[in-house]
Enzyme design. Sequence first.
Site, PDB file in Angstrom:
ATOM      1  CD  GLU A 103      32.676-135.391 -28.207  1.00  0.00           C
ATOM      2  OE1 GLU A 103      33.035-136.674 -28.344  1.00  0.00           O
ATOM      3  OE2 GLU A 103      33.150-134.051 -27.567  1.00  0.00           O
ATOM      4  CG  HIS A 156      36.547-138.258 -27.340  1.00  0.00           C
ATOM      5  ND1 HIS A 156      35.521-137.254 -27.576  1.00  0.00           N
ATOM      6  CD2 HIS A 156      37.576-136.900 -26.658  1.00  0.00           C
ATOM      7  CE1 HIS A 156      36.671-136.080 -27.936  1.00  0.00           C
ATOM      8  NE2 HIS A 156      37.771-136.070 -27.053  1.00  0.00           N
TER       9      HIS A 156
END
Length: 279
Positions: A103, A156
Amino acid sequence: MRCLILLIIVLFFVELVSSEGAGESLLVGAFNVQIFGKSKIKKDDVIGVLTKVLSRYDLVLVQEIRDSSETSFPELVNQLNSEYDDLYEYEMSERVGRTSSKEQYGFIYRKDKLEVKSMYQVADELDLFEREPFIVRFGRIDNAGLLSEFTFIALHAKPDDAIAEMNNLVEVYDEARRHYGPDAIIAGDLNADCSYVCESCWNEVQLRKDPRFRWIISDDADTSVSRNSCAYDRIILAGEELQKNGYCSNVFRYGEEYKLEEELVADVSDHFPVEFTIN
C-alpha cells in the site's frame, strides 16, 4: 451545533482581520478508501463521490492505495483538479507492506493554503510496522507568506497488531519531534476499537496514556460503514499550538450528507473519513 457556531465565529473573525494577513482555518481529514487502484478508478459513480468528499478538505490523508503502477492516485487527483479549478497538489509515500499486497499513503492538499516543507518514510529496521508510517512536514501559507508549520504522521495499522503499532508510534513521534518540533497530527486507520483493542486493553496503549497526546475522535464514534459501531479511525494531536487550535472533530458520514444508496456508500469505502479544523 457548538462546532457550527465556533466555525461561524472563526470565519467572521478571519474576514475582519484578513487585511492584516491572518490565515484561514484548515479542514483536515483522514480517509481509508479501501483498496484504491485500477479497478476503483474506473468506477465513475465511486470516483464522483470520492472527488466530492476529498474536495471538502484543505488537507487529507488517503490510505489503502494499492496499485503497483502508481497511476491510479495521480489520476484521482487529476480528476479532482479538473472539477475544482486546479486547486490541489499531492504527495505519495513509498509502497509498503510485508506481503505482495503493498500500500501507499497519499496526501492531497490545497496548494494555495499549504506547502510541503519536508518528508520521510520511517526506516523500520526492526519490522515494527506492517506499513511503515509516512511523515510529512507542512507549512501554512497565505498572501503574506508562511504562517506556521506542523507535522503529519500517517499510519494504517495492522489490525492484529494495533496495540503494538500504536505504542511504537510514540517513538516515531519522538523522532519526528527531534526533526521538526512538537506540533504534530497523528492520524489514520489505527484499527483502534472493537475486537482489535478491547475496553480493558486501553491500559496497554502508551499512545493513549502519554499526556502529550490528545485524542480527538472519541471511543464511541463510528467510523465504519458496516453495521458494527467501531472507532477504527483516529486523529491525535501533539504540541501546544495544535492542541490549542484544533477543534470540531467529526466523522463525515458522506452517505447521509449526499443522500446516497447504501450500496454506493459501501462501494466507495468501508470507512468514513475523520476530520477536524485547525484555526
